[in-house]
Design a protein around this motif. Sequence first.
Motif, PDB file in Angstrom:
ATOM      1  N   LYS A  75       0.832  -1.198   0.000  1.00 34.17           N
ATOM      2  CA  LYS A  75       0.000   0.000   0.000  1.00 34.17           C
ATOM      3  C   LYS A  75       0.872   1.255   0.000  1.00 34.17           C
ATOM      4  N   ASP A  78       2.713   1.567  -3.504  1.00 30.93           N
ATOM      5  CA  ASP A  78       1.820   1.996  -4.582  1.00 30.93           C
ATOM      6  C   ASP A  78       1.407   3.459  -4.411  1.00 30.93           C
ATOM      7  N   TYR A  79       1.265   3.893  -3.159  1.00 32.65           N
ATOM      8  CA  TYR A  79       0.888   5.281  -2.905  1.00 32.65           C
ATOM      9  C   TYR A  79       1.969   6.230  -3.413  1.00 32.65           C
ATOM     10  N   SER A  82       2.290   6.246  -7.238  1.00 38.43           N
ATOM     11  CA  SER A  82       1.226   7.009  -7.885  1.00 38.43           C
ATOM     12  C   SER A  82       1.401   8.509  -7.669  1.00 38.43           C
ATOM     13  N   TYR A 284       3.902   8.232   3.699  1.00 41.50           N
ATOM     14  CA  TYR A 284       4.845   7.126   3.535  1.00 41.50           C
ATOM     15  C   TYR A 284       6.217   7.635   3.073  1.00 41.50           C
TER      16      TYR A 284
END
Length: 303
Positions: A75, A78-79, A82, A284
């Motif tokens: 997660k 991917d955050y 993106s 993150y």
Amino acid sequence: MIRRSARLAKTSENSYTFRQKPAPRQSTAKEGRISKARKQNKEALNQLETYRVPSALDANLGLAHVLPRKYDPRKAWDYVKSADPKLSSVMDEAAFNEFRLRIELADGSNPFKALVTSIIYQQIHGKAAASIRNKFIRLFDSPVPFPDDTLILPSSFPWFPTPELILSKSFEELRSAGLSQRKTEYICDLSTKFLRKSIVEEELDQMSDEDISKLLCSVKGIGQNARFLMFNLCHPDVLPVTDLGVRKGVALHFNDGSKKDKTAKVALPSAHEMRQLTNIWSPYRTVGSWLMWRIQEIKTVVD
């Protein structure tokens, strides 16, 4: 001024290209024997890596029950991928698996062990540091039997000397493991703070990143120790604003080429600028910070 720009897409991709491995060649008979020996050593280490201490020994091993704040690495990955399309060019599956493994293996059970290890590893090559750490641990009598003397004890070896044990040794005994005078002083200062409860392991769970960093800065030779927050306590939003490697990475990644220092090199961002620039990675920023090291091939204690 360092800022994101539409022109970032034109930045040379070579800045984020990893070194290519040379084409394989046929091994000689001697190399084959060496490879076989290394394989045997690796198998022995793997057996040691999976060794677990019986729970009855926990109290004697000095294990503090500090739980890492583990999060979903996919997660987080991917955050960031993106949110930062430019950075996504180096976020392949190999890089993800490397990062995921660090998160899954995060161990906050013994902060004292992690911090002493970080001192040992400062400013020296990983293999040399591992050898010194190995000799350091073997200075003490362990309730867990040591393996063969020829094996380097892995990070998962389930025992580590307590602050009391370390302070019971003389400087000369500690230095016999290969420690410098300064690192010996740092380790003794850290041991004293743990022994006097200036640092309470169990309280780290409830402290913010900023408070932990301030606490660690009170110890000689430790500093903010972002790696401890990232890979031992497993905090997801760590940005080491004073780390030279991360600062260089952020400067190269976000600078549009307009901000130079006196030597005409890309200027390093201030702490405030770093927080602003990397806000797109939050919550993150640990992922982005680790990638700043990786794209420059900077090795850390956990590598």
